[in-house]
Write a protein that holds these residues in place. Sequence first.
Motif, PDB file in Angstrom:
ATOM      1  N   THR A  58       0.860  -1.188   0.000  1.00 48.26           N
ATOM      2  CA  THR A  58       0.000   0.000   0.000  1.00 48.26           C
ATOM      3  C   THR A  58       0.893   1.234   0.000  1.00 48.26           C
ATOM      4  O   THR A  58       1.808   1.346   0.813  1.00 48.26           O
ATOM      5  N   GLU A  59       0.631   2.149  -0.924  1.00 42.14           N
ATOM      6  CA  GLU A  59       1.432   3.361  -1.040  1.00 42.14           C
ATOM      7  C   GLU A  59       0.529   4.572  -1.241  1.00 42.14           C
ATOM      8  O   GLU A  59      -0.604   4.447  -1.722  1.00 42.14           O
ATOM      9  N   ASP A  60       1.080   5.732  -0.874  1.00 42.40           N
ATOM     10  CA  ASP A  60       0.372   6.975  -1.189  1.00 42.40           C
ATOM     11  C   ASP A  60       0.346   7.151  -2.695  1.00 42.40           C
ATOM     12  O   ASP A  60       1.362   6.955  -3.371  1.00 42.40           O
ATOM     13  N   PHE A  61      -0.816   7.504  -3.210  1.00 42.36           N
ATOM     14  CA  PHE A  61      -0.922   7.792  -4.641  1.00 42.36           C
ATOM     15  C   PHE A  61      -1.524   9.184  -4.793  1.00 42.36           C
ATOM     16  O   PHE A  61      -2.724   9.382  -4.596  1.00 42.36           O
ATOM     17  N   ASP A  62      -0.686  10.152  -5.110  1.00 37.32           N
ATOM     18  CA  ASP A  62      -1.102  11.549  -5.223  1.00 37.32           C
ATOM     19  C   ASP A  62      -0.850  12.034  -6.648  1.00 37.32           C
ATOM     20  O   ASP A  62       0.188  11.742  -7.241  1.00 37.32           O
ATOM     21  N   LEU A  63      -1.798  12.784  -7.155  1.00 39.45           N
ATOM     22  CA  LEU A  63      -1.692  13.336  -8.509  1.00 39.45           C
ATOM     23  C   LEU A  63      -2.082  14.804  -8.455  1.00 39.45           C
ATOM     24  O   LEU A  63      -3.156  15.156  -7.985  1.00 39.45           O
ATOM     25  N   ASP A  64      -1.173  15.678  -8.907  1.00 38.79           N
ATOM     26  CA  ASP A  64      -1.411  17.120  -8.921  1.00 38.79           C
ATOM     27  C   ASP A  64      -1.345  17.625 -10.357  1.00 38.79           C
ATOM     28  O   ASP A  64      -0.340  17.411 -11.050  1.00 38.79           O
ATOM     29  N   ILE A  65      -2.405  18.295 -10.781  1.00 39.85           N
ATOM     30  CA  ILE A  65      -2.480  18.818 -12.147  1.00 39.85           C
ATOM     31  C   ILE A  65      -2.810  20.300 -12.089  1.00 39.85           C
ATOM     32  O   ILE A  65      -3.715  20.714 -11.353  1.00 39.85           O
ATOM     33  N   LYS A  66      -2.094  21.086 -12.865  1.00 34.61           N
ATOM     34  CA  LYS A  66      -2.424  22.503 -12.999  1.00 34.61           C
ATOM     35  C   LYS A  66      -2.331  22.888 -14.475  1.00 34.61           C
ATOM     36  O   LYS A  66      -1.291  22.723 -15.104  1.00 34.61           O
ATOM     37  N   TYR A  67      -3.448  23.382 -14.987  1.00 32.22           N
ATOM     38  CA  TYR A  67      -3.519  23.850 -16.373  1.00 32.22           C
ATOM     39  C   TYR A  67      -3.894  25.318 -16.308  1.00 32.22           C
ATOM     40  O   TYR A  67      -4.910  25.677 -15.701  1.00 32.22           O
ATOM     41  N   ALA A  68      -3.091  26.193 -16.903  1.00 37.07           N
ATOM     42  CA  ALA A  68      -3.276  27.623 -16.623  1.00 37.07           C
ATOM     43  C   ALA A  68      -2.995  28.486 -17.839  1.00 37.07           C
ATOM     44  O   ALA A  68      -2.306  28.087 -18.784  1.00 37.07           O
ATOM     45  N   LEU A  69      -3.541  29.690 -17.773  1.00 40.72           N
ATOM     46  CA  LEU A  69      -3.284  30.724 -18.771  1.00 40.72           C
ATOM     47  C   LEU A  69      -1.831  31.176 -18.673  1.00 40.72           C
ATOM     48  O   LEU A  69      -1.311  31.392 -17.570  1.00 40.72           O
ATOM     49  N   TYR A  70      -1.186  31.305 -19.826  1.00 40.00           N
ATOM     50  CA  TYR A  70       0.193  31.800 -19.836  1.00 40.00           C
ATOM     51  C   TYR A  70       0.169  33.312 -19.628  1.00 40.00           C
ATOM     52  O   TYR A  70      -0.515  34.045 -20.341  1.00 40.00           O
ATOM     53  N   VAL A  71       0.903  33.745 -18.624  1.00 41.06           N
ATOM     54  CA  VAL A  71       1.034  35.174 -18.332  1.00 41.06           C
ATOM     55  C   VAL A  71       2.507  35.549 -18.465  1.00 41.06           C
ATOM     56  O   VAL A  71       3.347  34.992 -17.757  1.00 41.06           O
ATOM     57  N   PRO A  72       2.842  36.447 -19.398  1.00 38.77           N
ATOM     58  CA  PRO A  72       4.263  36.818 -19.568  1.00 38.77           C
ATOM     59  C   PRO A  72       4.839  37.366 -18.266  1.00 38.77           C
ATOM     60  O   PRO A  72       4.151  38.080 -17.525  1.00 38.77           O
ATOM     61  N   PRO A  73       6.073  37.013 -17.962  1.00 32.32           N
ATOM     62  CA  PRO A  73       6.687  37.556 -16.741  1.00 32.32           C
ATOM     63  C   PRO A  73       6.891  39.051 -16.871  1.00 32.32           C
ATOM     64  O   PRO A  73       7.046  39.579 -17.980  1.00 32.32           O
ATOM     65  N   PRO A  74       6.836  39.777 -15.764  1.00 31.30           N
ATOM     66  CA  PRO A  74       7.042  41.226 -15.834  1.00 31.30           C
ATOM     67  C   PRO A  74       8.453  41.540 -16.319  1.00 31.30           C
ATOM     68  O   PRO A  74       9.388  40.771 -16.072  1.00 31.30           O
ATOM     69  N   PRO A  75       8.609  42.645 -17.044  1.00 32.95           N
ATOM     70  CA  PRO A  75       9.956  42.987 -17.531  1.00 32.95           C
ATOM     71  C   PRO A  75      10.915  43.214 -16.372  1.00 32.95           C
ATOM     72  O   PRO A  75      10.534  43.762 -15.332  1.00 32.95           O
ATOM     73  N   GLU A  76      12.133  42.769 -16.561  1.00 34.22           N
ATOM     74  CA  GLU A  76      13.130  42.967 -15.517  1.00 34.22           C
ATOM     75  C   GLU A  76      13.513  44.440 -15.435  1.00 34.22           C
ATOM     76  O   GLU A  76      13.632  45.117 -16.464  1.00 34.22           O
ATOM     77  N   PRO A  77      13.673  44.949 -14.218  1.00 31.96           N
ATOM     78  CA  PRO A  77      14.062  46.361 -14.086  1.00 31.96           C
ATOM     79  C   PRO A  77      15.448  46.597 -14.657  1.00 31.96           C
ATOM     80  O   PRO A  77      16.333  45.734 -14.576  1.00 31.96           O
ATOM     81  N   GLU A  78      15.591  47.762 -15.294  1.00 32.25           N
ATOM     82  CA  GLU A  78      16.896  48.087 -15.870  1.00 32.25           C
ATOM     83  C   GLU A  78      17.920  48.287 -14.751  1.00 32.25           C
ATOM     84  O   GLU A  78      17.608  48.904 -13.725  1.00 32.25           O
ATOM     85  N   PRO A  79      19.100  47.733 -14.931  1.00 26.55           N
ATOM     86  CA  PRO A  79      20.119  47.877 -13.879  1.00 26.55           C
ATOM     87  C   PRO A  79      20.528  49.341 -13.710  1.00 26.55           C
ATOM     88  O   PRO A  79      20.617  50.096 -14.684  1.00 26.55           O
ATOM     89  N   GLU A  80      20.701  49.725 -12.470  1.00 31.01           N
ATOM     90  CA  GLU A  80      21.130  51.095 -12.200  1.00 31.01           C
ATOM     91  C   GLU A  80      22.572  51.285 -12.660  1.00 31.01           C
ATOM     92  O   GLU A  80      23.412  50.394 -12.486  1.00 31.01           O
ATOM     93  N   PRO A  81      22.862  52.430 -13.280  1.00 29.48           N
ATOM     94  CA  PRO A  81      24.236  52.654 -13.754  1.00 29.48           C
ATOM     95  C   PRO A  81      25.217  52.679 -12.587  1.00 29.48           C
ATOM     96  O   PRO A  81      24.933  53.243 -11.525  1.00 29.48           O
ATOM     97  N   GLU A  82      26.326  52.006 -12.784  1.00 26.16           N
ATOM     98  CA  GLU A  82      27.341  51.981 -11.734  1.00 26.16           C
ATOM     99  C   GLU A  82      28.043  53.337 -11.648  1.00 26.16           C
ATOM    100  O   GLU A  82      28.284  53.986 -12.668  1.00 26.16           O
ATOM    101  N   PRO A  83      28.328  53.781 -10.433  1.00 30.24           N
ATOM    102  CA  PRO A  83      29.024  55.079 -10.294  1.00 30.24           C
ATOM    103  C   PRO A  83      30.399  55.027 -10.947  1.00 30.24           C
ATOM    104  O   PRO A  83      31.110  54.027 -10.880  1.00 30.24           O
ATOM    105  N   THR A  84      30.701  56.118 -11.619  1.00 30.17           N
ATOM    106  CA  THR A  84      32.000  56.189 -12.305  1.00 30.17           C
ATOM    107  C   THR A  84      33.086  56.509 -11.283  1.00 30.17           C
ATOM    108  O   THR A  84      33.003  57.498 -10.556  1.00 30.17           O
ATOM    109  N   ASP A  85      34.099  55.671 -11.233  1.00 29.07           N
ATOM    110  CA  ASP A  85      35.201  55.880 -10.298  1.00 29.07           C
ATOM    111  C   ASP A  85      36.143  56.967 -10.809  1.00 29.07           C
ATOM    112  O   ASP A  85      36.478  57.009 -12.002  1.00 29.07           O
TER     113      ASP A  85
END
Length: 289
Positions: free
Chosen positions: A236-263
């Motif tokens: 006897t064993e655990d028998f678990d089944l998980d299903i997820k069917y979903a709308l594709y949502v584009p990931p949010p745009p990555e924030p632009e990197p802040e300019p590094e201070p000029t030495d």
Amino acid sequence: MRKGLIVNFGILLLIASLVFVTPTKATTGWGAETDVIYKYELKTLKLAGLDYAPFLAENLTMRIEFDTFDDTGYTYTVYNSTGGTSTNETRFAEMLVGEENVTLPAGLPIALPLSIGTIPDYLLYFGQFINATDSFYLLEELLLNITEYANITYTGSHSLLDETYLKLYFDLFAPDVNASILSELLGDGDTGLPIALPVNITDFTLNTTIKFNATSGILYDLIMDIDSLSHVGEFTEDFDLDIKYALYVPPPPEPEPEPEPTDTPYPWLIPTIAAFAVVNILLVRRRRK
């Protein structure tokens, strides 16, 4: 003359008040749009702790485009992963449930109306229907399949509406199940899974959640969790089944990197010049004294 004018004015006011008080059939409001491709994909298919979605997702991806909307429903085109297409429609009409007429979808509800007829908030209305009737309405076909293989002792359903989603919850329990139902749920023939499905299952619990976007009415995802025990011979064993069917949502745009201070190439240069200038000013003042 003046008396007649007053009477006529009173009649106009009465007519105007009747126009505003009498409920009228409002135009159906849709949040979904035509000429937009809505992509649905398999996010999770976890069996015995392993997720097989990455191996099956490409074949189970579905794209939907709404073609027309009107006061009673919509037509839409489905594009499957092999390039095939089919045209379908979903209509919302009054149906007799118990002793009352209820406006329900006939066809796959890829989207719910935001308002329809004299119902100003259909998502709230539909959620209240699920609560009041304890209905498996959206899962009737699934429930029919399960009853062929199991003696169901409990079913329950409820809803929750917030600013983000209309969530519909459906719960079911059966003490014994002929596990060939899993082949029915996952599709006839070869399931594509690299393991054998059990034949006998006990303590079968099914929890299903269906979410609709509260702003657009679009079907957002379907989540199905099965918890049970499988029996193979003496094991006897655990028998678990998980299903997820979903709308594709584009990931949010990555924030632009802040300019590094000029030495500064010579970081000591500016403070040295400043110190030299201060000393110089003090010397000049002393000489003047």
